[in-house]
Design a protein around this motif. Structure first.
Motif, PDB file in Angstrom:
ATOM      1  N   LEU A  20       0.776 -14.281   5.023  1.00  0.00           N
ATOM      2  CA  LEU A  20       1.477 -13.762   3.840  1.00  0.00           C
ATOM      3  C   LEU A  20       2.060 -12.366   4.032  1.00  0.00           C
ATOM      4  O   LEU A  20       3.198 -12.091   3.629  1.00  0.00           O
ATOM      5  CB  LEU A  20       0.518 -13.727   2.642  1.00  0.00           C
ATOM      6  CG  LEU A  20       0.126 -15.067   2.035  1.00  0.00           C
ATOM      7  CD1 LEU A  20      -0.992 -14.878   1.009  1.00  0.00           C
ATOM      8  CD2 LEU A  20       1.334 -15.714   1.370  1.00  0.00           C
ATOM      9  N   MET A  21       1.260 -11.490   4.647  1.00  0.00           N
ATOM     10  CA  MET A  21       1.654 -10.082   4.619  1.00  0.00           C
ATOM     11  C   MET A  21       2.946  -9.778   5.394  1.00  0.00           C
ATOM     12  O   MET A  21       3.724  -8.927   4.955  1.00  0.00           O
ATOM     13  CB  MET A  21       0.500  -9.182   5.062  1.00  0.00           C
ATOM     14  CG  MET A  21      -0.667  -9.157   4.069  1.00  0.00           C
ATOM     15  SD  MET A  21      -0.181  -9.131   2.323  1.00  0.00           S
ATOM     16  CE  MET A  21       0.287  -7.408   2.153  1.00  0.00           C
ATOM     17  N   PRO A  22       3.206 -10.448   6.525  1.00  0.00           N
ATOM     18  CA  PRO A  22       4.507 -10.174   7.181  1.00  0.00           C
ATOM     19  C   PRO A  22       5.679 -10.415   6.233  1.00  0.00           C
ATOM     20  O   PRO A  22       6.635  -9.639   6.219  1.00  0.00           O
ATOM     21  CB  PRO A  22       4.514 -11.165   8.350  1.00  0.00           C
ATOM     22  CG  PRO A  22       3.084 -11.392   8.651  1.00  0.00           C
ATOM     23  CD  PRO A  22       2.379 -11.347   7.329  1.00  0.00           C
ATOM     24  N   LEU A  23       5.570 -11.480   5.422  1.00  0.00           N
ATOM     25  CA  LEU A  23       6.643 -11.750   4.468  1.00  0.00           C
ATOM     26  C   LEU A  23       6.781 -10.606   3.471  1.00  0.00           C
ATOM     27  O   LEU A  23       7.882 -10.195   3.114  1.00  0.00           O
ATOM     28  CB  LEU A  23       6.359 -13.050   3.716  1.00  0.00           C
ATOM     29  CG  LEU A  23       6.437 -14.334   4.542  1.00  0.00           C
ATOM     30  CD1 LEU A  23       6.096 -15.538   3.683  1.00  0.00           C
ATOM     31  CD2 LEU A  23       7.832 -14.479   5.136  1.00  0.00           C
ATOM     32  N   VAL A  24       5.630 -10.095   3.025  1.00  0.00           N
ATOM     33  CA  VAL A  24       5.665  -9.007   2.047  1.00  0.00           C
ATOM     34  C   VAL A  24       6.275  -7.754   2.674  1.00  0.00           C
ATOM     35  O   VAL A  24       7.060  -7.047   2.037  1.00  0.00           O
ATOM     36  CB  VAL A  24       4.251  -8.725   1.497  1.00  0.00           C
ATOM     37  CG1 VAL A  24       4.269  -7.539   0.547  1.00  0.00           C
ATOM     38  CG2 VAL A  24       3.699  -9.954   0.791  1.00  0.00           C
ATOM     39  N   TYR A  25       5.925  -7.497   3.950  1.00  0.00           N
ATOM     40  CA  TYR A  25       6.491  -6.317   4.608  1.00  0.00           C
ATOM     41  C   TYR A  25       8.004  -6.442   4.733  1.00  0.00           C
ATOM     42  O   TYR A  25       8.745  -5.487   4.506  1.00  0.00           O
ATOM     43  CB  TYR A  25       5.863  -6.121   6.004  1.00  0.00           C
ATOM     44  CG  TYR A  25       4.431  -5.658   5.947  1.00  0.00           C
ATOM     45  CD1 TYR A  25       4.083  -4.506   5.227  1.00  0.00           C
ATOM     46  CD2 TYR A  25       3.409  -6.360   6.572  1.00  0.00           C
ATOM     47  CE1 TYR A  25       2.775  -4.075   5.160  1.00  0.00           C
ATOM     48  CE2 TYR A  25       2.091  -5.945   6.503  1.00  0.00           C
ATOM     49  CZ  TYR A  25       1.779  -4.801   5.796  1.00  0.00           C
ATOM     50  OH  TYR A  25       0.481  -4.382   5.716  1.00  0.00           O
ATOM     51  N   VAL A  26       8.457  -7.637   5.091  1.00  0.00           N
ATOM     52  CA  VAL A  26       9.894  -7.867   5.202  1.00  0.00           C
ATOM     53  C   VAL A  26      10.555  -7.679   3.839  1.00  0.00           C
ATOM     54  O   VAL A  26      11.591  -7.037   3.701  1.00  0.00           O
ATOM     55  CB  VAL A  26      10.181  -9.274   5.771  1.00  0.00           C
ATOM     56  CG1 VAL A  26      11.668  -9.595   5.656  1.00  0.00           C
ATOM     57  CG2 VAL A  26       9.732  -9.356   7.225  1.00  0.00           C
ATOM     58  N   LEU A  27       9.888  -8.224   2.823  1.00  0.00           N
ATOM     59  CA  LEU A  27      10.385  -8.110   1.447  1.00  0.00           C
ATOM     60  C   LEU A  27      10.620  -6.648   1.082  1.00  0.00           C
ATOM     61  O   LEU A  27      11.600  -6.292   0.421  1.00  0.00           O
ATOM     62  CB  LEU A  27       9.330  -8.718   0.515  1.00  0.00           C
ATOM     63  CG  LEU A  27       9.716  -9.002  -0.926  1.00  0.00           C
ATOM     64  CD1 LEU A  27      10.669 -10.175  -0.958  1.00  0.00           C
ATOM     65  CD2 LEU A  27       8.477  -9.317  -1.750  1.00  0.00           C
ATOM     66  N   GLN A  28       9.695  -5.797   1.562  1.00  0.00           N
ATOM     67  CA  GLN A  28       9.790  -4.375   1.223  1.00  0.00           C
ATOM     68  C   GLN A  28      10.982  -3.699   1.890  1.00  0.00           C
ATOM     69  O   GLN A  28      11.428  -2.659   1.446  1.00  0.00           O
ATOM     70  CB  GLN A  28       8.520  -3.658   1.665  1.00  0.00           C
ATOM     71  CG  GLN A  28       7.418  -3.726   0.642  1.00  0.00           C
ATOM     72  CD  GLN A  28       6.361  -2.707   0.967  1.00  0.00           C
ATOM     73  OE1 GLN A  28       5.700  -2.806   1.986  1.00  0.00           O
ATOM     74  NE2 GLN A  28       6.200  -1.729   0.113  1.00  0.00           N
ATOM     75  N   LEU A  29      11.444  -4.305   2.986  1.00  0.00           N
ATOM     76  CA  LEU A  29      12.560  -3.685   3.711  1.00  0.00           C
ATOM     77  C   LEU A  29      13.888  -3.968   3.038  1.00  0.00           C
ATOM     78  O   LEU A  29      14.885  -3.313   3.323  1.00  0.00           O
ATOM     79  CB  LEU A  29      12.600  -4.214   5.154  1.00  0.00           C
ATOM     80  CG  LEU A  29      11.433  -3.795   6.044  1.00  0.00           C
ATOM     81  CD1 LEU A  29      11.534  -4.467   7.399  1.00  0.00           C
ATOM     82  CD2 LEU A  29      11.416  -2.279   6.203  1.00  0.00           C
TER      83      LEU A  29
END
Lengths: 268, 266
Positions: free
Chosen positions: A105-114
């Protein structure tokens, strides 16, 4: 006898409160003066203040009162932020409960933040058309990232001893999550909420300009392009700042006083 | 029968097969019901590992840990730990921290309220029920930690250097408080410390452990009544003996720690 040194110090302190306001107004006046010299009607502080007072007294803007515009923006913000917050809790709980889910999940969230908030415009319009939902969607995706990331960090920073106390007493996974991990993550959560609130408020205003639906501060600002009623746009900008300040210094400060300050968990 | 039995216990961190660190080696120990057992050893000797084993936080690689005759398999309220820094939940009040463990045990509310009141009185924290841990002194926090552990109604209290971070006066006061609580509640206590004086003052027996890999050098039975004086010759002799056991020297040799018992000369 009054403390002699208190006099000048008090004066300096007051001066420092007034100084940024004076600097801001001064720059505003200067820019207005220069732009007006070129023949463009740049509203100055005085005109804007007069307009603001009139608006507060009920003067309509684009067919709605200023209160309706503020209410529309704040309403979208509240709904979108709540959605992002709930989504972040779900993500954080899943990622907090399992390292495997965290890795997924978290890689997606990090990308989302970019992704900058406004970059979601095409996605929002494709999903929801030019509608209120499109704006809310953009707020949800901007608020979710920082809250989820900070909450997971909070859950991961739980003290081993705290978990052990709960396990000794026979707490199950769900109880540990609810009664140990989530409260323990509140200091981190506060940082996430602060960033999430700020980001999503900026996105509301921007989204209303693009996807806006007839009402709202962002919508009003962008419409001044056609109405040439620039003073109204300036009034809206002031209101945007005021809403942000009120949420930060009234709402958020109280929330912190009731939680992390009271618990002595303020992060330095 | 002993309440607690460790039978030839070995613990290796990071796996015995790939040459991990041997924390405990061949530990055998019996703790009787109602006993106050002090465990001393240099830092890194595996004292905490010993408590973690009994608490059920870790498993032995070899040997057995028996509690009331049954192998310890997981943490449980009958073996309550008091941690060095108290490990109180900062978001809960004093009363809330004590209540927490009972809530997790799913005990009825009236009983929880009663036990909470009794324990707050027992540890002398009346008037601080609604304070949060950060508003308390270190000593008071440890009182709460003791009360919270007792709230689980344990049969043995496992204390991991609980007074290690306190100043000397507070430490001595809490030692006396602990002895009073021990007398009143008649719990079995395993008290881990690196402080020789504390071990000598508190223990019915003092287990002396060696540097890593942790082994038991000797279990010294303390032949002294209570209340003990902190300065009488008996306790000084005991302290001196414990120092020698820790340092691996014979009595009569010069004390290598240079911490010869000052009170002995009084």
């Amino acid at each position: 006898m009054p403390d002699v040194s208190a006099g000048p110090r008090l004066f300096v302190r007051r001066l420092l409160v007034v100084a940024p306001i004076a600097l801001g107004l001064g720059l505003w006046l200067a820019v207005a003066w220069v732009v007006r010299g070129r023949g463009a009607p740049f509203p100055g502080p005085a005109e804007t203040l007069v307009y603001l007072l009139e608006a507060l007294r009920g003067r309509e803007l684009l067919g709605h009162s200023i209160y309706a515009h503020v209410g529309a923006s704040v309403g979208r913000w509240a709904v979108g932020f709540l959605g992002g917050f709930l989504g972040a809790i779900v993500v954080a709980v899943l990622a907090g409960a399992s390292r495997v889910l965290e890795r997924i999940l978290m890689p997606l969230v990090y990308v989302l933040q970019l992704v900058p908030g406004l970059a979601w415009v095409p996605v929002a319009i494709l999903l929801f058309g030019l509608s209120n939902q499109a704006t809310v969607f953009m707020i949800v995706v901007t608020a979710l990232g920082p809250i989820a990331v900070n909450m997971v960090a909070g859950i991961r920073s739980a003290k081993e001893e705290h978990l052990r106390v709960a396990r000794m007493a026979g707490a199950g996974t769900g109880e540990i999550l609810l009664h140990v991990l989530l409260p323990g993550s509140v200091p981190h959560l506060m940082s996430g909420l602060r960033v999430g609130l700020g980001n999503s408020w900026r996105v509301v205003v921007a989204a209303e300009m693009v996807v806006g639906s007839g009402m709202g501060l962002g919508y009003s600002i962008i419409q001044s392009r056609w109405t040439l009623d620039y003073a109204s746009a300036f009034v809206c900008i002031i209101l945007i700042c005021l809403v942000g300040l009120v949420v930060e210094y009234v709402g958020f400060t109280r929330l912190e006083a009731a939680t992390v300050k009271r618990w002595g968990m303020v992060r330095s | 029968m002993s309440l607690l039995q460790l039978q030839d216990v070995h613990v290796t961190y990071n796996g015995a097969s790939n040459g991990g660190v041997v924390a405990l080696s061949g530990i055998s120990l019996d703790v009787a019901e109602g006993e106050l057992l002090a465990v001393i050893g240099p830092s890194g000797c595996g004292k905490s590992t010993l408590l973690n084993l009994i608490a059920g936080f870790i498993d032995p690689d070899q040997g057995r840990v028996l509690f009331a005759g049954d192998p310890v398999q997981r943490p449980g309220p009958e073996r309550a730990v008091v941690f060095q820094d108290g490990a109180l939940f900062p978001w809960l009040t004093v009363a809330g921290n004590i209540d927490f463990v009972m809530r997790m045990q799913k005990r009825p509310k009236p009983e929880r309220a009663r036990v909470q009141r009794e324990l707050i009185e027992l540890v002398g924290l009346e008037g601080f029920e609604h304070a949060h841990p950060h508003e308390l002194s270190g000593g008071m926090r440890q009182r709460v930690a003791i009360a919270r552990a007792l709230a689980m109604e344990p049969r043995v209290l496992l204390m991991d250097e609980p007074f290690g971070a306190l100043d000397a006066q507070t430490r001595e006061r809490l030692q006396d408080e602990l002895l009073r609580i021990w007398r009143q509640t008649q719990k079995t206590i395993v008290f881990v410390t690196h402080n020789v004086e504390e071990a000598a003052y508190l223990g019915d027996r003092v287990v002396v452990m060696s540097q890593r890999p942790g082994t038991i050098v000797e279990a010294v039975t303390v032949d002294m009544g209570r209340p003990r004086s902190r300065t009488e010759p008996d306790i000084c002799a005991l302290k001196s003996r414990l120092f020698h056991l820790l340092a691996g020297t014979e009595p009569g040799e010069e004390d290598p720690t240079k911490r010869a018992c000052a009170c002995a000369k009084e």
